[in-house]
Design an enzyme around this catalytic site. Structure first.
Site, PDB file in Angstrom:
ATOM      1  N   MET A   1     -17.356 -23.471  -7.534  1.00 14.50           N
ATOM      2  CA  MET A   1     -17.089 -22.425  -6.584  1.00 14.50           C
ATOM      3  C   MET A   1     -18.077 -22.899  -5.417  1.00 14.50           C
ATOM      4  O   MET A   1     -19.242 -22.801  -5.678  1.00 14.50           O
ATOM      5  CB  MET A   1     -17.152 -21.161  -6.911  1.00 14.50           C
ATOM      6  N   CYS A   2     -17.710 -22.937  -4.069  1.00 16.91           N
ATOM      7  CA  CYS A   2     -18.439 -23.536  -2.850  1.00 16.91           C
ATOM      8  C   CYS A   2     -19.193 -22.098  -2.653  1.00 16.91           C
ATOM      9  O   CYS A   2     -18.908 -21.165  -2.982  1.00 16.91           O
ATOM     10  CB  CYS A   2     -17.679 -24.014  -1.884  1.00 16.91           C
ATOM     11  N   ARG A   3     -20.438 -22.460  -1.628  1.00 18.66           N
ATOM     12  CA  ARG A   3     -20.702 -21.414  -1.014  1.00 18.66           C
ATOM     13  C   ARG A   3     -20.724 -21.673   0.439  1.00 18.66           C
ATOM     14  O   ARG A   3     -20.823 -22.671   1.032  1.00 18.66           O
ATOM     15  CB  ARG A   3     -22.576 -21.245  -1.461  1.00 18.66           C
TER      16      ARG A   3
END
Length: 370
Positions: free
Chosen positions: A1-3
């Protein structure tokens, strides 16, 4: 999951104050993410990107943002560190990537740019391969040919562009047009997923800007699950009081700075407000911040109907505040009900709002942060 992280302010800020210097900067989140829902990939090391706009209009440079991307891990890129020390901007997008779709390549790194627009995404379009043909068929040739990578996120940006009358205009967009295009993009993706029989929830934390206003969503296509984390902070100054430690100062009622991030950058609990699941955030050109509930089949007006919010923030070592910058117990946020998307029963049963100067119903809600 990206930030992801975005900053909009009346004054330009050095990129390092957001990207590298805070102890929980977005660069540190690339290897030390605390609030991600997908624990299978704890490292956001599949590339990064940062985009920014010039502080002053320059006809020779144009209105488009400058974007720097790389497939190297953000924490190990000396060019990023050097640039962050020397660049200032009043509007910044930053993103660290953990690949869920598409190869590790610069063309797949967020953010993307089209004309004066810039776009990034945290999350995923569930089973995108089952609806990819539908997505492509919905696009004009001009927009179809702008997609250089193979991520679900960039194709979602293409769908967004298709809902703007003149996506490559040189003048700033009306923030309501950007908001409407974002809502239509989410609706399209949901409709195609339903047609394909997809039951897995899509996580659509989108952010888009034209360099003047910003629209951001925290969204999941579920009535019971929480969307990927997203936080909001605003004030008059974002300053460091010791190495690695920052705080948002609110010296008066003005909002000179707005920061939205997947995870808080500071250790001050009172600095950050959780953006509710399935909410659209609009930052206007004058730094007014409006939050709109996204009312569709996945709208759930009762927070108790969803899984519990994660109660911990980055590294909660909040120090006692004695500068009066924040009330440690409560903050106020403005919610705007969009009656065009509400069913008639909900409109009739909703509380009577205060009417704003433009006839817009405005609700003020006190939110506990303790």
């Amino acid at each position: 999951m990206c930030r992801l992280l975005l900053y909009k302010g009346n004054q330009p800020i050095q990129l390092a104050h957001l990207l590298t210097k805070p102890a929980h900067s977005i660069i540190n989140q690339s290897f030390d993410s605390r609030l991600r829902l997908d624990t299978r990939r704890p490292i956001n090391g599949d590339g990064f990107g940062v985009g920014w706009y010039e502080s002053q209009p320059d006809p020779e440079l144009g209105a488009a943002p400058c974007i720097f991307t790389s497939v190297t891990p953000a924490w190990n890129n000396m060019n990023l560190i050097r640039l962050a020390e020397k660049i200032k901007s009043p509007l910044i997008f930053a993103h660290v990537r953990a690949s869920t779709a598409g190869s590790v390549s610069e063309s797949n790194c967020h953010p993307w740019q089209y004309g004066r627009l810039m776009f990034m995404h945290n999350g995923h379009v569930a089973n995108f391969h089952l609806i990819k043909r539908k997505v492509q068929e919905s696009l004009s040739d001009e927009i179809y040919l702008t997609v250089n990578g193979n991520t679900d996120s960039e194709w979602a940006f293409a769908v967004f562009l298709s809902h703007l009358k003149t996506p490559k205009q040189t003048e700033p967009f009306c923030h309501s047009d950007l908001k409407d295009a974002m809502l239509k993009t989410i609706a399209d993706l949901n409709a195609w997923a339903k047609e394909a029989g997809i039951t897995e929830a899509s996580m659509l934390n989108f952010a888009v800007t034209d360099g003047v206003s910003v629209v951001c969503s925290r969204y999941i296509s579920s009535r019971t699950l929480e969307a990927a984390s997203l936080y909001f902070s605003s004030g008059t100054r974002f300053e460091s009081y010791k190495p690695g430690h920052y705080r948002m100062i609110k010296a008066d009622k003005r909002e000179d700075i707005v920061v939205i991030a997947s995870e808080p950058l500071t250790f001050e609990k009172a600095d950050w407000l959780t953006i509710p699941t399935n909410t659209m955030v609009v930052i206007t050109s004058k730094l007014n911040v409006l939050m709109y509930p996204i009312v569709d089949e996945f709208h759930n007006p009762s927070p108790m109907g969803r899984a519990q919010e994660q109660s911990t923030v980055a590294v909660v070592k909040g120090e006692d505040r004695d500068d009066g910058a924040r009330d440690p117990q409560h903050r106020e946020v403005v919610f705007v009900e969009d009656h065009r998307s509400l069913p008639s029963a909900a409109v009739n049963n909703s509380p009577t709002p205060n009417m704003g100067s433009a006839g817009t119903p405005v609700f003020t809600q006190s939110v506990a942060t303790a």
